[in-house]
Design a protein around this motif. Sequence first.
Motif, PDB file in Angstrom:
ATOM      1  N   LEU A  15       0.956  -1.142   0.028  1.00  0.00           N
ATOM      2  CA  LEU A  15       0.081  -0.157   0.007  1.00  0.00           C
ATOM      3  C   LEU A  15       1.002   0.956   0.020  1.00  0.00           C
ATOM      4  O   LEU A  15       1.534   1.509   1.020  1.00  0.00           O
ATOM      5  CB  LEU A  15      -0.776  -0.003   1.214  1.00  0.00           C
TER       6      LEU A  15
ATOM      7  N   TYR B 154      -2.490  -1.446  -3.481  1.00  0.00           N
ATOM      8  CA  TYR B 154      -3.096  -0.280  -2.942  1.00  0.00           C
ATOM      9  C   TYR B 154      -2.151   1.029  -3.323  1.00  0.00           C
ATOM     10  O   TYR B 154      -0.973   1.017  -2.965  1.00  0.00           O
ATOM     11  CB  TYR B 154      -3.674  -0.207  -1.720  1.00  0.00           C
TER      12      TYR B 154
ATOM     13  N   GLU C 299      -2.544   5.324  -2.136  1.00  0.00           N
ATOM     14  CA  GLU C 299      -3.226   6.266  -1.317  1.00  0.00           C
ATOM     15  C   GLU C 299      -2.884   7.573  -1.514  1.00  0.00           C
ATOM     16  O   GLU C 299      -1.595   7.778  -1.951  1.00  0.00           O
ATOM     17  CB  GLU C 299      -2.841   6.203   0.304  1.00  0.00           C
TER      18      GLU C 299
ATOM     19  N   THR D 156      -6.558  -0.435  -6.072  1.00  0.00           N
ATOM     20  CA  THR D 156      -7.555   0.107  -5.223  1.00  0.00           C
ATOM     21  C   THR D 156      -7.070   1.499  -4.593  1.00  0.00           C
ATOM     22  O   THR D 156      -5.597   1.455  -4.218  1.00  0.00           O
ATOM     23  CB  THR D 156      -7.776  -0.739  -3.836  1.00  0.00           C
TER      24      THR D 156
ATOM     25  N   MET E  11      -7.039   4.857  -2.149  1.00  0.00           N
ATOM     26  CA  MET E  11      -7.370   5.193  -0.962  1.00  0.00           C
ATOM     27  C   MET E  11      -7.370   6.787  -0.950  1.00  0.00           C
ATOM     28  O   MET E  11      -6.734   7.807  -1.345  1.00  0.00           O
ATOM     29  CB  MET E  11      -6.347   5.002   0.045  1.00  0.00           C
TER      30      MET E  11
ATOM     31  N   TYR F 292     -10.693   1.912   5.360  1.00  0.00           N
ATOM     32  CA  TYR F 292      -9.421   1.553   5.779  1.00  0.00           C
ATOM     33  C   TYR F 292      -9.266   2.534   7.104  1.00  0.00           C
ATOM     34  O   TYR F 292      -9.311   3.821   6.925  1.00  0.00           O
ATOM     35  CB  TYR F 292      -8.519   1.707   4.586  1.00  0.00           C
TER      36      TYR F 292
END
Length: 859
Positions: free
Chosen positions: A338, A399, A401, A430, A432, A483
């Motif tokens: 992430l 992920y 962000e 994905t 964030m 999250y």
Amino acid sequence: MHTKLTALLACALLSNTVFGQRQATITIDAAKPGSSIASTLHGIFFEEISHGGEGGLYGELIQNRGFEESRLPPGTELKDGWLIPARKPHFMMQPRVSDWQMEWPLTSQWPAWSLETGPAANVKIQLTQANPLNEATPNSLQVDIGALDAGGKNNLVNEGFWGIKANLGEKYILSFYARSDNKYGGKMTVSLQSATGSVLAQHAFTNIKGSTWKKYNCVLSPSATDGKARLVISFGSTGTVWLDFVSLFPQQTFKNRPNGMRRDLARYLADLKPAFVRWPGGCFVEGINIESAANWKRTLGPIEKRPGTYSVWGYWSSDGFGYHEYLQFCEDLGADALYVFNAGVSCEYRSGTFIPDDSLQPVVDDVLDAIEYAIGPVTTKYGKLRAAYGHPKPFPLKYVEIGNEQHGPRYAKRYNVFYDAIKKKYPQLTLMASMGIGDINKRTLDSMQHVDMADEHAYKSAYWAMNNYDHFDKYKRGDWDVYVGEYATNAGVGSGNMLAALNDAVYIMGMERNGDLVKMSSYAPLFENVNTRHWPVNLINFDADRSFGRISYYAIKMFNDHRAGQNLQTKVNVADPVKPSPQFTGGIGLATWDTQTEYRDIEVVKGGKTIYKSDFINRPQEWQTIRGTWVVKDSALAQTVQGAQRLNLLADHQFDTYTLTLKARKTGGTNAFIIPFAVKDGASHMRVHIGSYVNLNSVIELVSDSFSVANMMPQKKLPAPIQTGRWYDITIEVGVDQVQVYLDGQQLISYRDPNKFFSIAGRDLQTGEIIVKVVNGSDTPYTTTIDLAGMAAVGTTGSLITLQAESAEAENSLAQPQKYIPVSTTLTGIQPSFTTTFKPFSISILRIKDASWKKQAMQ
């Protein structure tokens, strides 16, 4: 943790007439499944804070190895001991400019290095940028040896990160770059030595010569173990030597990778079995200003050519643990990556400077490059570079962000730009969305066009999780998941203790119960070098020699090791005790915070009878000053100076249920009145704070470790600020489990001790077992009936895993790293309805076999 014991279940409920004994019933309906619990629920978040990486997880043992740590960060100047960023508009306050500045912590130009010479030696050192090793790290250390000490003490010493761990039987790889003038004779000895000068390992170089930079290597094998060793470089000739990039690595790192991770700290993380790793921040990714913000490209390539990143926590990271190492570490842990990137904004709690919206394209391009490096084909520019650095296979990046803790419509506008660009090229990722610090931010969400997952940060006080167990239940469901990127109980718990772990466990229960919404979480911060704490509570503590996981670490590990796949309907009924034990037993006191205050006429009444009455004129010795300047003035006890946590306690008195009355007068300062109660000692108590937060509110607070303060309830606004010079009447009614506070006869605030018994249940979809999780946060055992509905047959034996301590203040330590860890026992006599007892201050997990589940699965 896996010790096998046998425990017989109790056959009947204990009598509810036992003083303080509590009873509860947990009803689980296996025929009523609830939401699924994501396998990704538990991950880890690693940020460079409290030397968690530099001098921690990252295996380098030499501090300031490149002699660069006295550099000022880009875009700053040093003035009167303060680091001041260039004054530019603040992202959230524009066009206004922040006046933030940081105290510069360094007093030496070469931190962690020092000379250690004998009386006849003439050795001098200085930093120089002449003829640098490379442009990225321009400094080197010039050593001028004018005369040698006959006793051989002509030493340059590096202390490591508050010591160097040298282990008997292990090998350490030393490397450095050097050049010399034509006067230097070439002899140089490197050694690991104890603090008293005992040589643990050494190697002699005989040919350190030449005006061009050369790399030198050797292996050091200690003859004894020492957790506080030092690296000593001894010069054997007069002349001048230049040194750069002095590095010492244990040969054995996690997975034995060069430039790898410290084994014991990496093992803690591996044992958590994290689903993902969030990196590099946190505030670290934002920077103190936009010029010094972290950038992944600067962390690639040869480690001696990485310029480093200045952490917002006040020190340099060498970036030895860079983007490639991070991705490799994720792979080694079996975790997804992430990656958090800077969205063109520096930390809003620092300078808050930013890149304008119309200049964001280079930032967009940069993050696309970062993704390409991680997962792009080797035919792409950065996929090819990844392969050149030894990893042609894509890394497990799943992920991304967009920024850290930014929020509001202004952030949302640039979030939309990044989201669209990333999704267009990498739709499988994905993304964030940052929500600032706190709950999901509707004001931010409403300005976002698309959201995959929203990142909530939850730093909470003691008992918040218990008072707000339904926090996630209240969330309106949307087309996005949650999250919880940073969470911890970190106020009112000192530097961490069993109380924190109990609250963390309850918070996790709330996330599990809302598995349809909360898909991921990570505790924060992860690491703390105990010599340099930048955050009050951290999950794993260490020094150069030792380490320990806090009780919260083991609670998280328990919950992940025994994570159900699906929730089951669970109801908990806690019976009121016939003879409840008082919850606020202890002493009383007087206190102030940045305020001068007088107190008098203190009286304690119980059952209509006065059991204590103050007399400061004749009995001042009854009161014990802990902090502050307390003097008897007329008939009052007055605190006369500014400062936090000024405290005076009534000695040798204990009360349980009573009414406390007193008079108080503010004579100056910022806040107003503080009256401690339930006092255990000068470091631990509760207190009534009237005039908190600059004389605006009132609240009940919990104090631990003297200075860690937690609000036990929401702040309540005062009817009017406390007036200076006026006497007020204060009444505090301390009941069995409730405290009520009155000011001049009018009720001000009321507080009730929260429920401290919680349970959830779910099914392991692989084994069919019922997993029951129970938290008993009270100081009394709970005799509990567990009713299993919707199950045709249950196994007669099961497992009970218990994490328990004798007090809320208990915690592991460097001296006793595993004093409090989970213990497994085997239970017998399990039936569809059975009774067991959960210990005080305990976190328990029961695994119960569903004998009918296999039959159902086979049909």
